[in-house]
Design a protein around this motif. Structure first.
Motif, PDB file in Angstrom:
ATOM      1  N   PRO A  45     -77.620  -1.706 -14.430  1.00 53.37           N
ATOM      2  CA  PRO A  45     -77.014  -2.722 -15.611  1.00 53.37           C
ATOM      3  C   PRO A  45     -76.835  -1.452 -16.691  1.00 53.37           C
ATOM      4  O   PRO A  45     -76.965  -0.676 -16.832  1.00 53.37           O
ATOM      5  N   GLU A  46     -76.720  -1.855 -17.722  1.00 50.92           N
ATOM      6  CA  GLU A  46     -76.008  -1.345 -18.647  1.00 50.92           C
ATOM      7  C   GLU A  46     -77.349  -0.645 -19.487  1.00 50.92           C
ATOM      8  O   GLU A  46     -78.402  -2.025 -18.810  1.00 50.92           O
ATOM      9  N   LEU A  47     -77.506  -0.275 -20.272  1.00 57.66           N
ATOM     10  CA  LEU A  47     -79.466   0.528 -19.625  1.00 57.66           C
ATOM     11  C   LEU A  47     -79.140   0.358 -21.264  1.00 57.66           C
ATOM     12  O   LEU A  47     -80.311   0.522 -21.903  1.00 57.66           O
ATOM     13  N   ALA A  48     -78.382   0.610 -22.853  1.00 62.79           N
ATOM     14  CA  ALA A  48     -78.408   0.809 -24.073  1.00 62.79           C
ATOM     15  C   ALA A  48     -78.254  -0.364 -24.364  1.00 62.79           C
ATOM     16  O   ALA A  48     -77.125  -1.239 -24.183  1.00 62.79           O
ATOM     17  N   GLY A  49     -78.534  -1.139 -25.556  1.00 63.05           N
ATOM     18  CA  GLY A  49     -77.991  -2.552 -25.816  1.00 63.05           C
ATOM     19  C   GLY A  49     -78.711  -2.490 -27.916  1.00 63.05           C
ATOM     20  O   GLY A  49     -79.442  -1.726 -28.114  1.00 63.05           O
ATOM     21  N   ASP A  50     -78.054  -3.308 -28.948  1.00 63.55           N
ATOM     22  CA  ASP A  50     -77.922  -2.887 -30.220  1.00 63.55           C
ATOM     23  C   ASP A  50     -79.839  -3.946 -29.916  1.00 63.55           C
ATOM     24  O   ASP A  50     -80.354  -5.081 -29.696  1.00 63.55           O
TER      25      ASP A  50
END
Length: 447
Positions: free
Chosen positions: A304-309
């Protein structure tokens, strides 16, 4: 703060008032490593665990490669709870009547800093969480994270829980909540298609002296077998490894293939236990545990995406299990990812920027380390290993080729290697162009 109930997402009105700098969800290897690093950096950290203690919900035991702990725990081998140190590593390719084993052993792996060890996750997880608590993290057991808390702008600012005393707010949430990470999915970070396998294991009790004699080891030395060709063509493989006074045997199976085959996993384990290459090793073993767990084996292309807000994802929640044939690793990638997630979260908190941009250092650290470097290098290998030819045709080809090489048919002269390979390929329905294509994919991945 408003709370809309356990099945919905809470909204934190005053996101500047936070109980913790970092909340880590899941006290497995990734979560405890993240909590340990963030706490050491001076952050206030909550480590949330749904079980009554770390490891309570885990029935997994397996091979752990601990060298990543060099950065986390000096002389970790003196403290880590292990069953045996793996000094003998074997890859077995089998058909119902044949087995070819590449068997390697070395004395180098029987002394510090060691290479791999067999361990029980209940012991390992408890030990790692204790290290995080010693560093200052607050362990919050028997607690389920039921959803994400968000600021009005959508940034993650904590987790809702089933605790009567309320939710946990934070600058950064690190989701280490396992293969079906509900937090990562709620944050919209998971990809639509995942590749999951089912690992099923029996643990058989045997006297320690019997294990030593049958597997040719002594002291704390242990053995790890990885097996191909034991799943009736269902994508997957088998394993056998030694603990102190038990052996664990099982299979790992692709969920789609298992469903289509309408076969129960215990039937495949029974096949494996009866195989002439395995039966003498486990004879007389009494079953003391039967367990199953999901494994994310899609590799780099399913991450998945590894970083978000306000949020990072690590470990099984980020599909960081490497299933690439001769390399079957997970805990070491979880430890590495958790360690870097803790460091990235602490740096973002210190800088006062916990946005996706402020947390971008996490992926940079992963890319510079083995965690993403190995996954990227071997991105095409999981699909190759789980392909139909590797699972159903190549085991027979390899075993027939070996049998032809070792069989003595005097007075006929010995056949050449090319003739044997052609004969074995034809008997197992393997076309030369497919063999060449798969060989090229494998060489390119392992370059």
């Amino acid at each position: 703060m408003t709370h809309a109930g356990p099945d919905s997402v809470s909204t934190v009105v005053d996101s500047d008032t936070r109980a913790f700098d970092v909340v880590v969800v899941g006290a497995g290897p990734a979560g405890s490593a993240a909590a340990l690093e963030a706490a050491r950096a001076g952050c206030s950290v909550a480590l949330v665990e749904r079980g009554p203690f770390p490891g309570a919900k885990n029935v997994y035991g397996g091979v752990v490669y601990g060298r990543v702990l060099d950065e986390l725990v000096p002389a970790w081998w003196e403290r880590m709870p292990v069953q045996r140190w793996v000094t003998r590593r074997a890859t077995m390719i089998m058909t119902p009547r044949q087995a070819l084993t590449v068997d390697f052993r070395t004395e180098d792996w029987g002394a510090p800093p060691y290479n791999g060890a067999t361990a029980h996750r209940a012991d390992l997880d408890s030990w790692l969480a204790e290290l995080a608590v010693e560093a200052g993290a607050v362990l919050v057991p028997s607690t389920v994270a039921t959803g994400l808390l968000r600021a009005p702008d959508g940034a993650v600012v904590g987790v809702a829980t089933d605790r009567p005393d309320g939710d946990l707010t934070a600058g950064v949430v690190i989701a280490c909540d396992g293969v079906n990470s509900f937090l990562a999915k709620e944050a919209g970070m998971h990809r639509a298609k995942e590749h999951l396998t089912l690992g099923v294991k029996q643990t058989l009790e045997l006297p320690r002296e019997t294990i030593d004699e049958r597997f040719g080891v002594s002291g704390r030395d242990g053995v790890d077998f990885e097996i191909l060709g034991c799943t009736r063509g269902i994508p997957g493989g088998g394993f056998l490894y030694t603990n102190l006074d038990s052996v664990s045997i099982g299979v790992v199976l692709g969920l789609e293939g298992l469903s289509e085959a309408k076969t129960r996993p215990e039937e495949l384990i029974a096949d494996l236990k009866r195989h002439p290459a395995i039966a003498p090793l486990i004879r007389g073993g009494e079953e003391i545990e039967y367990s199953a767990h999901l494994i994310p084996e899609g590799g780099y292309r399913s991450m998945p995406e590894l970083a978000g807000d306000g949020i990072l994802v690590a470990g099984d929640a980020a599909a960081m299990c490497l299933a690439a044939g001769i390399w079957l690793e997970g805990v070491n990638f979880a430890l590495g990812a958790g360690m870097y997630a803790g460091r990235a979260a602490a740096a973002a908190v210190r800088a006062g920027d916990v946005s996706r941009r402020g947390l971008a250092g996490y992926k940079t650290m992963l890319e510079r380390s083995f965690v993403l470097a190995d996954h990227r290098k071997l991105a095409d290998i999981p699909a190759l290993v789980l392909s139909g030819r590797v699972q159903t045709s190549y085991p027979g080809l390899v075993c027939d080729l070996a049998q032809g090489l070792f069989q003595v048919d005097n007075p006929r002269p010995k056949p050449g290697l090319t003739a044997l390979l052609r004969r074995s390929a034809k008997a197992n329905g393997v076309r030369w162009r497919d063999l060449a294509r798969d060989a090229w994919t494998g060489m390119r991945g392992f370059r």
